[in-house]
Design a protein around this motif. Structure first.
Motif, PDB file in Angstrom:
ATOM      1  N   ALA A 112       0.829  -1.195   0.000  1.00  0.00           N
ATOM      2  CA  ALA A 112       0.000   0.000   0.000  1.00  0.00           C
ATOM      3  C   ALA A 112       0.868   1.252   0.000  1.00  0.00           C
ATOM      4  CB  ALA A 112      -0.903  -0.001   1.224  1.00  0.00           C
ATOM      5  N   LYS A 113       0.465   2.207  -0.837  1.00  0.00           N
ATOM      6  CA  LYS A 113       1.166   3.493  -0.862  1.00  0.00           C
ATOM      7  C   LYS A 113       0.579   4.381   0.215  1.00  0.00           C
ATOM      8  CE  LYS A 113       1.771   7.541  -3.847  1.00  0.00           C
ATOM      9  NZ  LYS A 113       3.149   7.808  -3.399  1.00  0.00           N
ATOM     10  N   THR A 114       1.450   5.072   0.927  1.00  0.00           N
ATOM     11  CA  THR A 114       0.998   5.993   1.969  1.00  0.00           C
ATOM     12  C   THR A 114       1.320   7.425   1.570  1.00  0.00           C
ATOM     13  OG1 THR A 114       3.080   5.782   3.176  1.00  0.00           O
ATOM     14  CG2 THR A 114       1.310   4.269   3.781  1.00  0.00           C
TER      15      THR A 114
ATOM     16  N   HIS B 127      -3.860   5.969   3.238  1.00  0.00           N
ATOM     17  CA  HIS B 127      -3.443   4.689   2.639  1.00  0.00           C
ATOM     18  C   HIS B 127      -4.674   4.048   2.026  1.00  0.00           C
ATOM     19  CE1 HIS B 127      -4.355   3.837   6.901  1.00  0.00           C
ATOM     20  NE2 HIS B 127      -3.307   4.582   7.204  1.00  0.00           N
TER      21      HIS B 127
ATOM     22  N   ILE C 238      -4.963   0.107   1.171  1.00  0.00           N
ATOM     23  CA  ILE C 238      -4.426  -0.780   2.201  1.00  0.00           C
ATOM     24  C   ILE C 238      -5.051  -2.163   2.072  1.00  0.00           C
ATOM     25  CG2 ILE C 238      -6.145  -0.110   3.927  1.00  0.00           C
ATOM     26  CD1 ILE C 238      -3.847  -0.298   6.014  1.00  0.00           C
TER      27      ILE C 238
ATOM     28  N   ALA D 214       2.520   1.016   5.734  1.00  0.00           N
ATOM     29  CA  ALA D 214       1.533  -0.057   5.753  1.00  0.00           C
ATOM     30  C   ALA D 214       2.274  -1.337   5.389  1.00  0.00           C
ATOM     31  CB  ALA D 214       0.414   0.211   4.750  1.00  0.00           C
TER      32      ALA D 214
END
Lengths: 108, 114
Positions: A2-4, A24, A27, A90
């Motif tokens: 997941a990109k935050t 996120h 997620i 994440a």
């Protein structure tokens, strides 16, 4: 993974409560939200981790809403020594991927 | 007080030279990470090992970088030949991993290639 997304920087004053929010959106079900703190010339240091609802330890609180698409790190009554970079991650498999982090500057 | 130990703390070398950085993970930890940090790129994951086996080294330039764990108490990151663009702080971290546990970072090796 997941990109935050989190703010690049924040300013605060001593004694204030600071809330840093991390987004996120993608997620995964097995992902945990983990926050690290990094002071200049040091390696990152684990602060707190959670899956959902609220987690509190001696340093911070972490709030994760039911949809888990965001999380908020709360630092109560910050001091000058809390000036640092804060990273939201994440993770599920143990692989730690750091984003750009949020540089928190605490002023007197 | 258990900690991750990295050596050397600072290294200045000339372009073309071989550089070896060492990391002693915390005893009992089965996962080791190598990161590189620069102002421009932030913290980049170079490689990570579990039970001494490399799980992912996709972040590492294969032509000049290599990472190994000769035994459970030692991880090494080698650059040969070094280039000025390799100048950075290199961090090692270890953890006793399930997804519920944290990683402990060393103090880093500051590498300068001139």
């Amino acid at each position: 993974l997941a990109k935050t997304t989190q703010p690049i920087s924040m300013d605060s004053y001593e004694g204030q409560e600071v809330n840093i929010t991390c987004s996120h959106n993608n997620i995964a079900t097995n992902d945990y939200i983990t926050w690290y703190q990094q002071f200049p010339s040091q390696g990152p240091r684990f602060i707190i981790q959670g899956y959902k609802t609220k987690v509190t330890n001696e340093v911070a609180s972490l709030f994760i809403p039911a949809d888990r698409k965001s999380s908020t790190l709360s630092l109560p009554r910050v001091s000058l020594s809390d000036t640092a970079v804060y990273y939201c991650l994440a993770r599920n498999t143990g692989k730690l991927i750091f984003g750009q982090g949020t540089t928190l500057q605490v002023k007197p | 007080d258990a900690r991750v130990t990295q050596t050397p703390r600072h290294k200045v070398t000339e372009m073309g030279q071989e550089v070896t950085m060492r990391c002693q993970p915390i005893l009992g930890h089965n996962t080791v990470f190598w990161y590189r940090q620069t102002m421009m790129q932030g913290l980049e994951l170079l490689a990570y090992f579990r039970n001494r086996a490399p799980l992912d080294d996709s972040g590492m330039p294969k032509d000049r970088f290599s990472a190994e764990m000769p035994d459970a108490t030692l991880a090494t990151l080698k650059i040969q030949p070094s280039e000025p663009r390799d100048s950075a702080v290199y961090f090692c971290a270890s953890g006793a991993f399930s997804r519920h546990t944290e990683a402990f970072f060393g103090q880093g090796t500051r590498l300068t290639v001139v």
